[in-house]
Scaffold this motif. Sequence first.
Motif, PDB file in Angstrom:
ATOM      1  N   LYS A  19       0.832  -1.199   0.000  1.00 40.05           N
ATOM      2  CA  LYS A  19       0.000   0.000   0.000  1.00 40.05           C
ATOM      3  C   LYS A  19       0.872   1.257   0.000  1.00 40.05           C
ATOM      4  O   LYS A  19       2.040   1.223   0.412  1.00 40.05           O
ATOM      5  CB  LYS A  19      -0.909   0.036   1.234  1.00 40.05           C
ATOM      6  CG  LYS A  19      -2.007  -1.005   1.232  1.00 40.05           C
ATOM      7  CD  LYS A  19      -3.002  -0.745   0.112  1.00 40.05           C
ATOM      8  CE  LYS A  19      -4.080  -1.814   0.084  1.00 40.05           C
ATOM      9  NZ  LYS A  19      -5.008  -1.641  -1.067  1.00 40.05           N
ATOM     10  N   SER A  20       0.259   2.343  -0.426  1.00 41.87           N
ATOM     11  CA  SER A  20       0.958   3.635  -0.425  1.00 41.87           C
ATOM     12  C   SER A  20       0.123   4.692   0.269  1.00 41.87           C
ATOM     13  O   SER A  20      -1.106   4.665   0.212  1.00 41.87           O
ATOM     14  CB  SER A  20       1.238   4.082  -1.860  1.00 41.87           C
ATOM     15  OG  SER A  20       2.180   3.252  -2.485  1.00 41.87           O
ATOM     16  N   ILE A  21       0.813   5.609   0.918  1.00 43.25           N
ATOM     17  CA  ILE A  21       0.186   6.777   1.521  1.00 43.25           C
ATOM     18  C   ILE A  21       0.826   7.999   0.853  1.00 43.25           C
ATOM     19  O   ILE A  21       2.048   8.090   0.753  1.00 43.25           O
ATOM     20  CB  ILE A  21       0.430   6.851   3.036  1.00 43.25           C
ATOM     21  CG1 ILE A  21      -0.018   5.545   3.713  1.00 43.25           C
ATOM     22  CG2 ILE A  21      -0.330   8.027   3.635  1.00 43.25           C
ATOM     23  CD1 ILE A  21       0.365   5.464   5.180  1.00 43.25           C
ATOM     24  N   ARG A  63      10.890  -2.768   4.032  1.00 44.46           N
ATOM     25  CA  ARG A  63       9.566  -2.802   3.388  1.00 44.46           C
ATOM     26  C   ARG A  63       8.975  -1.401   3.252  1.00 44.46           C
ATOM     27  O   ARG A  63       8.050  -1.178   2.477  1.00 44.46           O
ATOM     28  CB  ARG A  63       8.603  -3.674   4.199  1.00 44.46           C
ATOM     29  CG  ARG A  63       9.062  -5.117   4.351  1.00 44.46           C
ATOM     30  CD  ARG A  63       8.069  -5.937   5.154  1.00 44.46           C
ATOM     31  NE  ARG A  63       7.971  -5.516   6.546  1.00 44.46           N
ATOM     32  CZ  ARG A  63       6.997  -4.762   7.040  1.00 44.46           C
ATOM     33  NH1 ARG A  63       6.022  -4.345   6.269  1.00 44.46           N
ATOM     34  NH2 ARG A  63       6.978  -4.446   8.327  1.00 44.46           N
ATOM     35  N   PHE A  64       9.516  -0.463   4.016  1.00 44.80           N
ATOM     36  CA  PHE A  64       9.048   0.924   3.951  1.00 44.80           C
ATOM     37  C   PHE A  64       9.977   1.699   3.016  1.00 44.80           C
ATOM     38  O   PHE A  64      11.197   1.738   3.233  1.00 44.80           O
ATOM     39  CB  PHE A  64       9.078   1.577   5.330  1.00 44.80           C
ATOM     40  CG  PHE A  64       8.049   1.037   6.269  1.00 44.80           C
ATOM     41  CD1 PHE A  64       8.245  -0.171   6.920  1.00 44.80           C
ATOM     42  CD2 PHE A  64       6.871   1.733   6.508  1.00 44.80           C
ATOM     43  CE1 PHE A  64       7.288  -0.676   7.790  1.00 44.80           C
ATOM     44  CE2 PHE A  64       5.918   1.243   7.381  1.00 44.80           C
ATOM     45  CZ  PHE A  64       6.121   0.038   8.026  1.00 44.80           C
ATOM     46  N   ASN A  75       5.769  10.561  -0.562  1.00 45.93           N
ATOM     47  CA  ASN A  75       4.879   9.409  -0.448  1.00 45.93           C
ATOM     48  C   ASN A  75       5.579   8.290   0.303  1.00 45.93           C
ATOM     49  O   ASN A  75       6.821   8.196   0.308  1.00 45.93           O
ATOM     50  CB  ASN A  75       4.451   8.940  -1.840  1.00 45.93           C
ATOM     51  CG  ASN A  75       3.782  10.067  -2.629  1.00 45.93           C
ATOM     52  OD1 ASN A  75       3.048  10.887  -2.073  1.00 45.93           O
ATOM     53  ND2 ASN A  75       4.052  10.119  -3.927  1.00 45.93           N
ATOM     54  N   LEU A  76       4.777   7.445   0.923  1.00 43.02           N
ATOM     55  CA  LEU A  76       5.313   6.317   1.677  1.00 43.02           C
ATOM     56  C   LEU A  76       4.713   5.041   1.125  1.00 43.02           C
ATOM     57  O   LEU A  76       3.495   4.869   1.126  1.00 43.02           O
ATOM     58  CB  LEU A  76       4.971   6.458   3.166  1.00 43.02           C
ATOM     59  CG  LEU A  76       5.518   5.381   4.095  1.00 43.02           C
ATOM     60  CD1 LEU A  76       7.049   5.443   4.129  1.00 43.02           C
ATOM     61  CD2 LEU A  76       4.954   5.556   5.509  1.00 43.02           C
ATOM     62  N   HIS A  77       5.574   4.175   0.652  1.00 38.59           N
ATOM     63  CA  HIS A  77       5.122   2.898   0.120  1.00 38.59           C
ATOM     64  C   HIS A  77       5.532   1.792   1.079  1.00 38.59           C
ATOM     65  O   HIS A  77       6.675   1.776   1.556  1.00 38.59           O
ATOM     66  CB  HIS A  77       5.725   2.652  -1.264  1.00 38.59           C
ATOM     67  CG  HIS A  77       5.144   1.464  -1.940  1.00 38.59           C
ATOM     68  ND1 HIS A  77       3.900   1.455  -2.519  1.00 38.59           N
ATOM     69  CD2 HIS A  77       5.640   0.211  -2.105  1.00 38.59           C
ATOM     70  CE1 HIS A  77       3.649   0.265  -3.020  1.00 38.59           C
ATOM     71  NE2 HIS A  77       4.680  -0.506  -2.789  1.00 38.59           N
ATOM     72  N   GLU A  82       2.514  -6.078   7.519  1.00 34.99           N
ATOM     73  CA  GLU A  82       2.431  -6.978   8.668  1.00 34.99           C
ATOM     74  C   GLU A  82       1.501  -6.369   9.723  1.00 34.99           C
ATOM     75  O   GLU A  82       1.262  -5.165   9.735  1.00 34.99           O
ATOM     76  CB  GLU A  82       3.825  -7.186   9.264  1.00 34.99           C
ATOM     77  CG  GLU A  82       4.823  -7.790   8.296  1.00 34.99           C
ATOM     78  CD  GLU A  82       6.213  -7.907   8.889  1.00 34.99           C
ATOM     79  OE1 GLU A  82       6.403  -7.467  10.055  1.00 34.99           O
ATOM     80  OE2 GLU A  82       7.112  -8.423   8.196  1.00 34.99           O
ATOM     81  N   LEU A  83       1.043  -7.219  10.628  1.00 30.39           N
ATOM     82  CA  LEU A  83       0.134  -6.740  11.678  1.00 30.39           C
ATOM     83  C   LEU A  83       0.758  -5.597  12.482  1.00 30.39           C
ATOM     84  O   LEU A  83       0.088  -4.635  12.855  1.00 30.39           O
ATOM     85  CB  LEU A  83      -0.235  -7.893  12.624  1.00 30.39           C
ATOM     86  CG  LEU A  83      -1.080  -9.012  12.038  1.00 30.39           C
ATOM     87  CD1 LEU A  83      -1.289 -10.110  13.082  1.00 30.39           C
ATOM     88  CD2 LEU A  83      -2.423  -8.496  11.549  1.00 30.39           C
TER      89      LEU A  83
END
Lengths: 113, 111
Positions: A19-21, A63-64, A75-77, A82-83
Amino acid sequence: DTAVSQTPKYLVTQMGNDKSIKCEQNLGHDTMYWYKQDSKKFLKIMFSYNNKELIINETVPNRFSPKSPDKAHLNLHINSLELGDSAVYFCASSPGVPYAEAFFGQGTRLTVV
Amino acid sequence: LAKTTQPISMDSYEGQEVNITCSHNNIATNDYITWYQQFPSQGPRFIIQGYKTKVTNEVASLFIPADRKSSTLSLPRVSLSDTAVYYCLVGFLTGGFKTIFGAGTRLFVKA
């Protein structure tokens, strides 16, 4: 006019997804940040960009990955969610120096199920 | 990296002055001290920033002793709307412009 805007405001997704923010600031600032606020409300810096150049990269999983296409966007992908990634992520910007007044977005509440 | 220590929570009543102290024993020469306020479901908001002695703006005062190992945020005549979490932040150049937020102090203002 919103100074620092993040999208989406809420994000619910399953483990393993990517996901991306997105974050945009219209203040003309040189420096942008990503912070993570966990369930205990601790606010920790993750990344900082100054004029599109990465200047802070705290100990976060690979992963970030932040991406700054221009000075107004950061942007942050996140890959393979993970939980433990569930948190509120804040984008912020400041006029050049890290300890100047920073303006924060409203946050993105990420829930990984 | 400098760490900050703040009280976890404080209670006050409307109209009182509130002082929140932050300890930062390892503060470096180039570090500034900044305080932020955060309401639920909102991003932190800048309150005040200082380097030494005293700084005052329209909402708060910041007192920094000569050794700079601590600082005190003073909120005059608080109201119910000042109920929030207050973060002490020490910003420094060493290590690439890193900033650290303290754990925050939850202020409860009662009527």
